[in-house]
Design a protein around this motif. Structure first.
Motif, PDB file in Angstrom:
ATOM      1  N   GLU A 269     -56.958  35.143 -35.882  1.00 54.65           N
ATOM      2  CA  GLU A 269     -57.012  33.740 -36.295  1.00 54.65           C
ATOM      3  C   GLU A 269     -58.429  33.374 -36.701  1.00 54.65           C
ATOM      4  N   LYS A 270     -58.525  32.612 -37.761  1.00 49.15           N
ATOM      5  CA  LYS A 270     -59.844  32.200 -38.245  1.00 49.15           C
ATOM      6  C   LYS A 270     -60.559  31.409 -37.155  1.00 49.15           C
ATOM      7  N   ASN A 271     -61.791  31.816 -36.870  1.00 50.55           N
ATOM      8  CA  ASN A 271     -62.524  31.189 -35.762  1.00 50.55           C
ATOM      9  C   ASN A 271     -64.022  31.366 -36.022  1.00 50.55           C
ATOM     10  N   GLN A 272     -64.667  30.307 -36.459  1.00 50.59           N
ATOM     11  CA  GLN A 272     -66.081  30.378 -36.820  1.00 50.59           C
ATOM     12  C   GLN A 272     -66.978  30.653 -35.611  1.00 50.59           C
ATOM     13  N   GLU A 273     -66.588  30.123 -34.454  1.00 52.22           N
ATOM     14  CA  GLU A 273     -67.385  30.370 -33.247  1.00 52.22           C
ATOM     15  C   GLU A 273     -67.381  31.860 -32.886  1.00 52.22           C
ATOM     16  N   GLU A 274     -66.184  32.471 -32.957  1.00 59.44           N
ATOM     17  CA  GLU A 274     -66.100  33.899 -32.686  1.00 59.44           C
ATOM     18  C   GLU A 274     -66.870  34.702 -33.727  1.00 59.44           C
ATOM     19  N   ALA A 275     -66.780  34.254 -34.974  1.00 58.15           N
ATOM     20  CA  ALA A 275     -67.526  34.929 -36.034  1.00 58.15           C
ATOM     21  C   ALA A 275     -69.029  34.882 -35.747  1.00 58.15           C
ATOM     22  N   MET A 276     -69.515  33.707 -35.364  1.00 55.78           N
ATOM     23  CA  MET A 276     -70.945  33.553 -35.049  1.00 55.78           C
ATOM     24  C   MET A 276     -71.337  34.455 -33.881  1.00 55.78           C
ATOM     25  N   LYS A 277     -70.470  34.507 -32.865  1.00 54.83           N
ATOM     26  CA  LYS A 277     -70.770  35.309 -31.676  1.00 54.83           C
ATOM     27  C   LYS A 277     -70.959  36.774 -32.049  1.00 54.83           C
ATOM     28  N   TRP A 278     -70.035  37.302 -32.853  1.00 51.44           N
ATOM     29  CA  TRP A 278     -70.115  38.720 -33.177  1.00 51.44           C
ATOM     30  C   TRP A 278     -71.220  39.020 -34.187  1.00 51.44           C
ATOM     31  N   TYR A 279     -71.496  38.068 -35.090  1.00 51.70           N
ATOM     32  CA  TYR A 279     -72.648  38.248 -35.971  1.00 51.70           C
ATOM     33  C   TYR A 279     -73.933  38.313 -35.151  1.00 51.70           C
ATOM     34  N   ARG A 280     -74.032  37.445 -34.147  1.00 49.99           N
ATOM     35  CA  ARG A 280     -75.241  37.426 -33.305  1.00 49.99           C
ATOM     36  C   ARG A 280     -75.415  38.753 -32.565  1.00 49.99           C
ATOM     37  N   ARG A 281     -74.328  39.294 -32.024  1.00 47.37           N
ATOM     38  CA  ARG A 281     -74.427  40.536 -31.256  1.00 47.37           C
ATOM     39  C   ARG A 281     -74.820  41.707 -32.161  1.00 47.37           C
ATOM     40  N   ALA A 282     -74.290  41.702 -33.388  1.00 53.18           N
ATOM     41  CA  ALA A 282     -74.684  42.763 -34.323  1.00 53.18           C
ATOM     42  C   ALA A 282     -76.126  42.563 -34.783  1.00 53.18           C
ATOM     43  N   ALA A 283     -76.496  41.313 -35.039  1.00 49.90           N
ATOM     44  CA  ALA A 283     -77.859  41.015 -35.492  1.00 49.90           C
ATOM     45  C   ALA A 283     -78.884  41.387 -34.427  1.00 49.90           C
ATOM     46  N   ALA A 284     -78.522  41.204 -33.159  1.00 57.92           N
ATOM     47  CA  ALA A 284     -79.439  41.538 -32.063  1.00 57.92           C
ATOM     48  C   ALA A 284     -79.756  43.025 -32.028  1.00 57.92           C
ATOM     49  N   GLY A 286     -80.224  44.663 -34.801  1.00 59.97           N
ATOM     50  CA  GLY A 286     -80.942  44.950 -36.044  1.00 59.97           C
ATOM     51  C   GLY A 286     -80.050  45.154 -37.258  1.00 59.97           C
ATOM     52  N   HIS A 287     -78.776  44.763 -37.171  1.00 60.96           N
ATOM     53  CA  HIS A 287     -77.871  44.940 -38.299  1.00 60.96           C
ATOM     54  C   HIS A 287     -78.224  43.912 -39.377  1.00 60.96           C
ATOM     55  N   GLU A 288     -78.724  44.392 -40.504  1.00 55.49           N
ATOM     56  CA  GLU A 288     -79.288  43.496 -41.515  1.00 55.49           C
ATOM     57  C   GLU A 288     -78.238  42.585 -42.149  1.00 55.49           C
ATOM     58  N   LYS A 289     -77.074  43.112 -42.480  1.00 53.03           N
ATOM     59  CA  LYS A 289     -76.038  42.274 -43.093  1.00 53.03           C
ATOM     60  C   LYS A 289     -75.567  41.192 -42.128  1.00 53.03           C
ATOM     61  N   ALA A 290     -75.522  41.519 -40.847  1.00 52.51           N
ATOM     62  CA  ALA A 290     -75.148  40.520 -39.852  1.00 52.51           C
ATOM     63  C   ALA A 290     -76.202  39.426 -39.770  1.00 52.51           C
ATOM     64  N   MET A 291     -77.465  39.808 -39.867  1.00 51.66           N
ATOM     65  CA  MET A 291     -78.547  38.810 -39.842  1.00 51.66           C
ATOM     66  C   MET A 291     -78.408  37.831 -40.999  1.00 51.66           C
ATOM     67  N   LEU A 292     -78.136  38.370 -42.193  1.00 51.43           N
ATOM     68  CA  LEU A 292     -77.994  37.522 -43.370  1.00 51.43           C
ATOM     69  C   LEU A 292     -76.784  36.597 -43.253  1.00 51.43           C
ATOM     70  N   ALA A 293     -75.655  37.156 -42.802  1.00 51.66           N
ATOM     71  CA  ALA A 293     -74.443  36.345 -42.657  1.00 51.66           C
ATOM     72  C   ALA A 293     -74.639  35.251 -41.616  1.00 51.66           C
ATOM     73  N   LEU A 294     -75.318  35.586 -40.535  1.00 54.76           N
ATOM     74  CA  LEU A 294     -75.579  34.614 -39.477  1.00 54.76           C
ATOM     75  C   LEU A 294     -76.477  33.496 -39.996  1.00 54.76           C
ATOM     76  N   ALA A 295     -77.484  33.841 -40.756  1.00 56.30           N
ATOM     77  CA  ALA A 295     -78.394  32.833 -41.307  1.00 56.30           C
ATOM     78  C   ALA A 295     -77.649  31.868 -42.221  1.00 56.30           C
ATOM     79  N   ARG A 296     -76.721  32.406 -43.019  1.00 52.79           N
ATOM     80  CA  ARG A 296     -75.944  31.536 -43.902  1.00 52.79           C
ATOM     81  C   ARG A 296     -75.067  30.566 -43.112  1.00 52.79           C
ATOM     82  N   LEU A 297     -74.415  31.113 -42.080  1.00 52.61           N
ATOM     83  CA  LEU A 297     -73.544  30.252 -41.285  1.00 52.61           C
ATOM     84  C   LEU A 297     -74.342  29.178 -40.553  1.00 52.61           C
TER      85      LEU A 297
END
Length: 318
Positions: A269-284, A286-297
Protein backbone atom coordinates in the motif's frame (compact mmCIF):
# COMPACT_ATOMS: atom_id res chain seq x y z
CA UNK A 1 100.74 -1.80 35.96
CA UNK A 2 97.67 -0.19 37.45
CA UNK A 3 96.55 1.01 34.01
CA UNK A 4 97.00 -2.48 32.61
CA UNK A 5 94.92 -3.92 35.46
CA UNK A 6 92.12 -1.41 34.80
CA UNK A 7 92.24 -2.17 31.09
CA UNK A 8 92.06 -5.90 31.76
CA UNK A 9 89.10 -5.46 34.10
CA UNK A 10 87.40 -3.34 31.45
CA UNK A 11 87.94 -5.98 28.77
CA UNK A 12 86.65 -8.72 31.07
CA UNK A 13 83.62 -6.60 31.98
CA UNK A 14 82.81 -5.94 28.34
CA UNK A 15 83.22 -9.63 27.61
CA UNK A 16 80.91 -10.62 30.46
CA UNK A 17 78.29 -8.12 29.33
CA UNK A 18 78.58 -9.37 25.75
CA UNK A 19 78.17 -12.96 26.94
CA UNK A 20 75.11 -12.01 28.98
CA UNK A 21 73.62 -10.24 25.98
CA UNK A 22 74.36 -13.23 23.77
CA UNK A 23 72.92 -15.59 26.37
CA UNK A 24 69.82 -13.48 26.64
CA UNK A 25 69.40 -13.37 22.87
CA UNK A 26 69.93 -17.12 22.43
CA UNK A 27 67.62 -18.06 25.26
CA UNK A 28 65.13 -15.19 25.02
CA UNK A 29 62.32 -17.40 23.76
CA UNK A 30 62.64 -20.14 26.37
CA UNK A 31 63.05 -17.49 29.08
CA UNK A 32 59.97 -15.63 27.86
CA UNK A 33 57.99 -18.86 27.81
CA UNK A 34 59.10 -19.58 31.39
CA UNK A 35 58.08 -16.08 32.45
CA UNK A 36 54.48 -16.80 31.40
CA UNK A 37 54.11 -19.60 33.93
CA UNK A 38 51.35 -22.12 33.20
CA UNK A 39 50.70 -21.42 29.52
CA UNK A 40 47.84 -23.92 29.22
CA UNK A 41 46.01 -22.29 32.12
CA UNK A 42 46.56 -18.83 30.66
CA UNK A 43 45.24 -19.97 27.28
CA UNK A 44 42.14 -21.55 28.85
CA UNK A 45 41.48 -18.30 30.70
CA UNK A 46 41.89 -16.27 27.51
CA UNK A 47 39.58 -18.62 25.59
CA UNK A 48 36.93 -18.38 28.29
CA UNK A 49 37.04 -14.58 28.12
CA UNK A 50 36.74 -14.76 24.32
CA UNK A 51 33.82 -17.19 24.41
CA UNK A 52 32.01 -15.11 27.03
CA UNK A 53 32.49 -12.01 24.86
CA UNK A 54 34.66 -10.32 27.48
CA UNK A 55 36.76 -9.07 24.63
CA UNK A 56 38.80 -6.46 26.50
CA UNK A 57 39.92 -9.16 28.95
CA UNK A 58 40.56 -11.56 26.07
CA UNK A 59 42.82 -9.01 24.38
CA UNK A 60 44.90 -8.55 27.52
CA UNK A 61 45.26 -12.29 28.09
CA UNK A 62 45.94 -13.21 24.46
CA UNK A 63 48.56 -10.50 23.83
CA UNK A 64 51.42 -12.11 25.81
CA UNK A 65 50.54 -15.56 24.48
CA UNK A 66 50.52 -14.35 20.87
CA UNK A 67 54.21 -13.39 21.20
CA UNK A 68 55.12 -17.08 21.35
CA UNK A 69 56.26 -18.32 17.95
CA UNK A 70 54.11 -21.44 18.11
CA UNK A 71 50.96 -19.83 19.55
CA UNK A 72 49.01 -19.83 16.28
CA UNK A 73 45.57 -20.06 17.93
CA UNK A 74 46.28 -17.11 20.22
CA UNK A 75 47.65 -15.15 17.27
CA UNK A 76 44.53 -15.87 15.22
CA UNK A 77 42.11 -14.96 18.00
CA UNK A 78 43.91 -11.74 18.87
CA UNK A 79 44.02 -10.87 15.17
CA UNK A 80 40.29 -11.47 14.96
CA UNK A 81 39.62 -9.08 17.86
CA UNK A 82 41.84 -6.40 16.35
CA UNK A 83 40.22 -6.86 12.94
CA UNK A 84 36.68 -6.55 14.28
CA UNK A 85 37.51 -3.83 16.80
CA UNK A 86 36.18 -5.91 19.70
CA UNK A 87 37.39 -5.06 23.19
CA UNK A 88 39.23 -2.00 21.92
CA UNK A 89 40.04 -0.07 18.76
CA UNK A 90 40.48 -1.89 15.46
CA UNK A 91 44.03 -2.24 14.17
CA UNK A 92 44.00 -3.77 10.70
CA UNK A 93 47.77 -3.76 10.04
CA UNK A 94 48.45 -5.55 13.34
CA UNK A 95 45.53 -7.92 12.70
CA UNK A 96 47.08 -8.87 9.37
CA UNK A 97 50.49 -9.33 11.01
CA UNK A 98 48.96 -11.74 13.54
CA UNK A 99 47.02 -13.62 10.85
CA UNK A 100 50.24 -14.03 8.86
CA UNK A 101 52.09 -15.35 11.91
CA UNK A 102 49.39 -17.98 12.38
CA UNK A 103 49.03 -18.63 8.63
CA UNK A 104 52.72 -19.54 8.33
CA UNK A 105 52.02 -22.25 10.91
CA UNK A 106 49.23 -23.62 8.68
CA UNK A 107 46.32 -22.13 10.61
CA UNK A 108 43.72 -22.44 7.85
CA UNK A 109 41.32 -19.71 9.02
CA UNK A 110 44.24 -17.31 9.40
CA UNK A 111 45.33 -18.13 5.84
CA UNK A 112 41.82 -17.37 4.58
CA UNK A 113 41.68 -14.10 6.50
CA UNK A 114 45.10 -13.00 5.27
CA UNK A 115 44.02 -13.74 1.70
CA UNK A 116 40.82 -11.75 2.20
CA UNK A 117 42.72 -8.74 3.56
CA UNK A 118 45.18 -8.76 0.65
CA UNK A 119 42.27 -9.08 -1.81
CA UNK A 120 40.58 -5.90 -0.61
CA UNK A 121 43.62 -4.01 0.67
CA UNK A 122 42.59 -4.06 4.32
CA UNK A 123 45.43 -3.00 6.58
CA UNK A 124 47.87 -3.31 3.69
CA UNK A 125 48.24 -2.60 0.00
CA UNK A 126 45.98 -4.54 -2.34
CA UNK A 127 48.02 -7.49 -3.60
CA UNK A 128 46.22 -10.14 -5.63
CA UNK A 129 49.32 -12.31 -5.81
CA UNK A 130 49.55 -12.57 -2.02
CA UNK A 131 45.78 -12.95 -1.86
CA UNK A 132 45.81 -15.95 -4.19
CA UNK A 133 48.76 -17.57 -2.42
CA UNK A 134 47.01 -17.58 0.94
CA UNK A 135 43.50 -18.24 -0.33
CA UNK A 136 44.65 -21.17 -2.45
CA UNK A 137 46.46 -22.80 0.48
CA UNK A 138 43.36 -22.55 2.64
CA UNK A 139 40.94 -23.44 -0.16
CA UNK A 140 42.75 -26.72 -0.87
CA UNK A 141 42.23 -27.63 2.78
CA UNK A 142 38.47 -27.15 2.44
CA UNK A 143 38.03 -23.67 3.91
CA UNK A 144 34.79 -22.34 2.35
CA UNK A 145 35.67 -18.67 2.88
CA UNK A 146 38.91 -19.19 0.96
CA UNK A 147 37.10 -21.13 -1.76
CA UNK A 148 34.66 -18.23 -2.08
CA UNK A 149 37.63 -15.87 -2.29
CA UNK A 150 39.22 -17.94 -5.06
CA UNK A 151 35.95 -17.79 -6.97
CA UNK A 152 35.86 -14.00 -6.62
CA UNK A 153 39.44 -13.67 -7.88
CA UNK A 154 38.63 -15.69 -11.00
CA UNK A 155 35.23 -14.08 -11.60
CA UNK A 156 36.65 -10.56 -11.47
CA UNK A 157 40.00 -11.32 -13.08
CA UNK A 158 41.86 -10.12 -10.00
CA UNK A 159 45.38 -11.44 -10.33
CA UNK A 160 44.64 -14.50 -12.44
CA UNK A 161 43.09 -14.25 -15.89
CA UNK A 162 39.31 -13.93 -15.71
CA UNK A 163 37.92 -17.46 -15.81
CA UNK A 164 34.21 -17.72 -15.11
CA UNK A 165 34.19 -21.52 -15.25
CA UNK A 166 36.97 -21.71 -12.66
CA UNK A 167 35.07 -19.19 -10.53
CA UNK A 168 31.93 -21.30 -10.70
CA UNK A 169 33.86 -24.43 -9.73
CA UNK A 170 35.27 -22.72 -6.62
CA UNK A 171 31.83 -21.36 -5.71
CA UNK A 172 30.40 -24.86 -5.94
CA UNK A 173 33.07 -26.18 -3.60
CA UNK A 174 32.31 -23.45 -1.07
CA UNK A 175 28.56 -24.00 -1.43
CA UNK A 176 29.06 -27.70 -0.68
CA UNK A 177 30.37 -26.55 2.72
CA UNK A 178 27.21 -24.50 3.30
CA UNK A 179 28.59 -21.07 2.39
CA UNK A 180 25.54 -18.94 1.54
CA UNK A 181 27.56 -16.24 -0.25
CA UNK A 182 28.88 -18.88 -2.64
CA UNK A 183 25.32 -20.13 -3.23
CA UNK A 184 24.20 -16.60 -3.98
CA UNK A 185 27.13 -16.14 -6.36
CA UNK A 186 26.26 -19.34 -8.22
CA UNK A 187 22.76 -17.92 -8.64
CA UNK A 188 24.30 -14.70 -9.94
CA UNK A 189 26.35 -16.65 -12.50
CA UNK A 190 23.26 -18.45 -13.78
CA UNK A 191 21.18 -15.28 -13.78
CA UNK A 192 23.73 -13.47 -15.92
CA UNK A 193 25.01 -16.39 -18.01
CA UNK A 194 28.58 -16.25 -16.70
CA UNK A 195 30.42 -19.52 -17.30
CA UNK A 196 27.07 -21.23 -17.91
CA UNK A 197 24.06 -20.61 -20.16
CA UNK A 198 21.66 -18.08 -18.62
CA UNK A 199 19.05 -19.99 -16.62
CA UNK A 200 16.67 -18.08 -14.35
CA UNK A 201 15.15 -21.21 -12.83
CA UNK A 202 18.58 -22.46 -11.79
CA UNK A 203 19.43 -19.00 -10.51
CA UNK A 204 16.29 -19.02 -8.37
CA UNK A 205 17.20 -22.45 -7.00
CA UNK A 206 20.56 -21.18 -5.75
CA UNK A 207 19.21 -17.87 -4.51
CA UNK A 208 16.59 -19.79 -2.55
CA UNK A 209 19.21 -22.05 -0.95
CA UNK A 210 21.19 -19.00 0.16
CA UNK A 211 18.07 -17.10 1.27
CA UNK A 212 17.02 -20.03 3.44
CA UNK A 213 20.30 -19.51 5.31
CA UNK A 214 19.44 -15.84 5.84
CA UNK A 215 21.59 -14.38 3.07
CA UNK A 216 20.28 -10.84 2.49
CA UNK A 217 21.76 -10.49 -1.02
CA UNK A 218 20.00 -13.67 -2.11
CA UNK A 219 16.72 -12.43 -0.63
CA UNK A 220 17.11 -9.22 -2.60
CA UNK A 221 17.88 -11.19 -5.77
CA UNK A 222 14.74 -13.30 -5.32
CA UNK A 223 12.74 -10.10 -4.94
CA UNK A 224 14.20 -8.97 -8.27
CA UNK A 225 13.21 -12.23 -9.97
CA UNK A 226 9.61 -11.87 -8.82
CA UNK A 227 9.42 -8.21 -9.82
CA UNK A 228 10.74 -8.95 -13.29
CA UNK A 229 8.99 -12.30 -13.70
CA UNK A 230 12.19 -14.17 -14.50
CA UNK A 231 12.15 -17.86 -13.60
CA UNK A 232 8.82 -17.32 -11.81
CA UNK A 233 5.47 -15.77 -12.59
CA UNK A 234 5.67 -12.02 -12.17
CA UNK A 235 4.42 -11.12 -8.69
CA UNK A 236 5.20 -7.64 -7.34
CA UNK A 237 3.62 -8.46 -3.97
CA UNK A 238 5.90 -11.44 -3.52
CA UNK A 239 8.79 -9.32 -4.71
CA UNK A 240 8.02 -6.76 -2.01
CA UNK A 241 8.00 -9.49 0.65
CA UNK A 242 11.48 -10.61 -0.33
CA UNK A 243 12.70 -7.02 -0.50
CA UNK A 244 11.45 -6.52 3.05
CA UNK A 245 13.28 -9.62 4.32
CA UNK A 246 16.48 -8.31 2.82
CA UNK A 247 15.89 -4.72 3.94
CA UNK A 248 15.41 -5.83 7.55
CA UNK A 249 18.97 -7.19 7.39
CA UNK A 250 20.26 -3.74 6.35
CA UNK A 251 20.72 -4.50 2.67
CA UNK A 252 20.86 -0.95 1.27
CA UNK A 253 19.68 -1.68 -2.32
CA UNK A 254 16.72 -3.63 -0.90
CA UNK A 255 15.89 -0.74 1.45
CA UNK A 256 16.05 1.72 -1.43
CA UNK A 257 13.81 -0.36 -3.68
CA UNK A 258 11.37 -1.10 -0.87
CA UNK A 259 11.13 2.65 -0.26
CA UNK A 260 10.29 3.15 -3.95
CA UNK A 261 7.61 0.48 -3.70
CA UNK A 262 6.02 2.31 -0.78
CA UNK A 263 6.37 5.63 -2.55
CA UNK A 264 4.46 4.44 -5.61
CA UNK A 265 2.29 1.77 -3.96
CA UNK A 266 3.76 -1.11 -5.94
CA UNK A 267 3.35 -4.49 -4.22
CA UNK A 268 2.46 -2.68 -1.00
CA UNK A 269 0.00 0.00 0.00
CA UNK A 270 1.22 3.46 -0.85
CA UNK A 271 2.72 4.95 2.29
CA UNK A 272 4.97 8.01 2.23
CA UNK A 273 6.03 7.59 5.86
CA UNK A 274 7.24 4.05 5.17
CA UNK A 275 8.95 5.27 2.03
CA UNK A 276 10.78 7.97 4.01
CA UNK A 277 11.78 5.45 6.68
CA UNK A 278 13.38 3.06 4.21
CA UNK A 279 15.03 5.85 2.22
CA UNK A 280 16.57 7.09 5.47
CA UNK A 281 17.91 3.64 6.39
CA UNK A 282 19.46 3.19 2.96
CA UNK A 283 20.83 6.74 2.96
CA UNK A 284 22.44 6.15 6.37
CA UNK A 285 24.52 3.46 4.67
CA UNK A 286 25.69 5.87 2.00
CA UNK A 287 23.25 4.82 -0.74
CA UNK A 288 23.42 7.80 -3.09
CA UNK A 289 20.09 7.30 -4.90
CA UNK A 290 18.35 6.97 -1.55
CA UNK A 291 19.93 10.23 -0.40
CA UNK A 292 18.65 12.03 -3.49
CA UNK A 293 15.15 10.55 -3.21
CA UNK A 294 15.00 11.42 0.48
CA UNK A 295 16.06 15.01 -0.20
CA UNK A 296 13.30 15.38 -2.78
CA UNK A 297 10.66 14.02 -0.45
CA UNK A 298 11.80 16.21 2.44
CA UNK A 299 11.55 19.26 0.18
CA UNK A 300 8.10 18.12 -1.00
CA UNK A 301 9.30 18.21 -4.59
CA UNK A 302 6.82 16.85 -7.11
CA UNK A 303 8.11 13.69 -8.73
CA UNK A 304 6.34 12.26 -11.74
CA UNK A 305 5.81 8.53 -11.71
CA UNK A 306 7.86 7.29 -14.62
CA UNK A 307 6.37 3.83 -15.02
CA UNK A 308 3.03 2.31 -14.20
CA UNK A 309 4.64 -1.03 -13.37
CA UNK A 310 7.31 -1.16 -10.68
CA UNK A 311 10.72 -2.46 -11.67
CA UNK A 312 13.74 -2.62 -9.38
CA UNK A 313 16.00 0.33 -10.12
CA UNK A 314 19.35 -1.43 -9.79
CA UNK A 315 21.13 -4.74 -9.50
CA UNK A 316 19.56 -6.31 -12.58
CA UNK A 317 21.78 -6.43 -15.67
CA UNK A 318 20.01 -7.51 -18.83
Amino acid sequence: MKKQRILLVGIISVGVIALLILFGWLFRKPLYRLSLGDIDARYRSAMLAYQEHRYADARKELAPLARLDTAKCAQFLLGDLLYRGEGGPADLPEALNLFLMAARQEHVDAQANAGFMYTYGLGTRQDFGEAMDWLYRAALRGNPKAQLGMGNLYKNGWGPVRNEQAALNWYRRAAAHGNSDAMNNIGYMYRNGLGVPRNYEEALFWFQKAANLGNSSAQYNIGNLYCWGKGVDKDIVQGARWMLKSALQENAPAQYNLARMYQWGKGVEKNQEEAMKWYRRAAAQGHEKAMLALARLEKNETVEERDSTYMPDEGWPE
